[in-house]
Scaffold this motif. Structure first.
Motif, PDB file in Angstrom:
ATOM      1  N   HIS A 150      37.123  42.653  27.512  1.00  0.00           N
ATOM      2  CA  HIS A 150      37.680  41.445  27.641  1.00  0.00           C
ATOM      3  C   HIS A 150      37.802  40.664  26.100  1.00  0.00           C
ATOM      4  O   HIS A 150      38.579  39.837  25.910  1.00  0.00           O
ATOM      5  N   CYS A 209      35.955  37.512  40.138  1.00  0.00           N
ATOM      6  CA  CYS A 209      36.316  38.626  39.321  1.00  0.00           C
ATOM      7  C   CYS A 209      37.569  38.990  39.668  1.00  0.00           C
ATOM      8  O   CYS A 209      38.507  39.392  38.842  1.00  0.00           O
ATOM      9  N   CYS A 247      41.456  37.657  38.736  1.00  0.00           N
ATOM     10  CA  CYS A 247      42.116  38.324  37.650  1.00  0.00           C
ATOM     11  C   CYS A 247      42.370  39.867  38.006  1.00  0.00           C
ATOM     12  O   CYS A 247      43.501  40.268  37.638  1.00  0.00           O
ATOM     13  N   HIS A 248      41.332  40.528  38.412  1.00  0.00           N
ATOM     14  CA  HIS A 248      41.547  41.732  38.786  1.00  0.00           C
ATOM     15  C   HIS A 248      42.375  42.100  40.058  1.00  0.00           C
ATOM     16  O   HIS A 248      42.610  43.589  40.292  1.00  0.00           O
ATOM     17  N   LEU A 287      41.835  47.774  41.518  1.00  0.00           N
ATOM     18  CA  LEU A 287      41.184  48.596  40.478  1.00  0.00           C
ATOM     19  C   LEU A 287      41.235  49.975  40.574  1.00  0.00           C
ATOM     20  O   LEU A 287      40.719  50.606  39.553  1.00  0.00           O
ATOM     21  N   HIS A 319      36.222  52.874  42.051  1.00  0.00           N
ATOM     22  CA  HIS A 319      36.630  51.776  42.842  1.00  0.00           C
ATOM     23  C   HIS A 319      37.431  52.155  44.161  1.00  0.00           C
ATOM     24  O   HIS A 319      37.961  51.400  44.745  1.00  0.00           O
ATOM     25  N   CYS A 346      30.925  43.150  42.985  1.00  0.00           N
ATOM     26  CA  CYS A 346      31.042  43.506  41.506  1.00  0.00           C
ATOM     27  C   CYS A 346      30.050  43.709  40.682  1.00  0.00           C
ATOM     28  O   CYS A 346      29.554  44.718  40.080  1.00  0.00           O
TER      29      CYS A 346
END
Length: 126
Positions: free
Chosen positions: A36, A63, A66-67, A73, A87, A97
């Motif tokens: 990050h 989370c 953005c992901h 993932l 994942h 998460c």
């Protein structure tokens, strides 16, 4: 007795003033994970509260904002191979998460609670 009284006065009146002057929301106290940090993230990229004193732990939904998704993932970590891609878990496809990841301290490899293969033990959880 006077010595105890002086210590009491220091603890009650001076300590709160001193502690209030310490900025506890620093990178030293809350380091940003390297992946990050490479993106130039600051606290406000993830924490939307205006006052840092109101920051809270992020939810999985935050989370994934953005992901994108668990599927995304899984694709990003597909290089690990099916057996080691955490994942793409057949057991917990929508695991929270925070079960494994922590933004400001060492994360945990939850899989090794049951799995003993060396490849799983050596997974690095950022």
């Amino acid at each position: 007795m006077l010595k105890i009284f002086k210590i009491f006065i220091i603890c009650i009146f001076i300590s709160p003033l001193y502690l209030g002057a310490i900025d506890i929301f620093t990178k030293e106290n809350y380091p940003i994970k390297s992946h990050h940090e490479k993106l130039g993230f600051t606290c406000s990229n993830c924490h939307k509260e205006k006052d840092p004193k109101e920051y809270k732990a992020l939810s999985t939904d935050e989370c994934l904002s953005c992901h994108k998704s668990y599927e995304n993932l899984a694709e990003l970590t597909s290089y690990l191979g099916y057996d080691d891609n955490i994942h793409a878990s057949p057991h917990y496809p929508n695991m929270d998460c925070a079960t494994c990841h922590s933004s400001h301290k060492k994360s945990k490899n939850y899989c090794v609670m049951c799995h003993s293969q060396d490849s799983m033990k050596n997974l690095l959880v950022p």
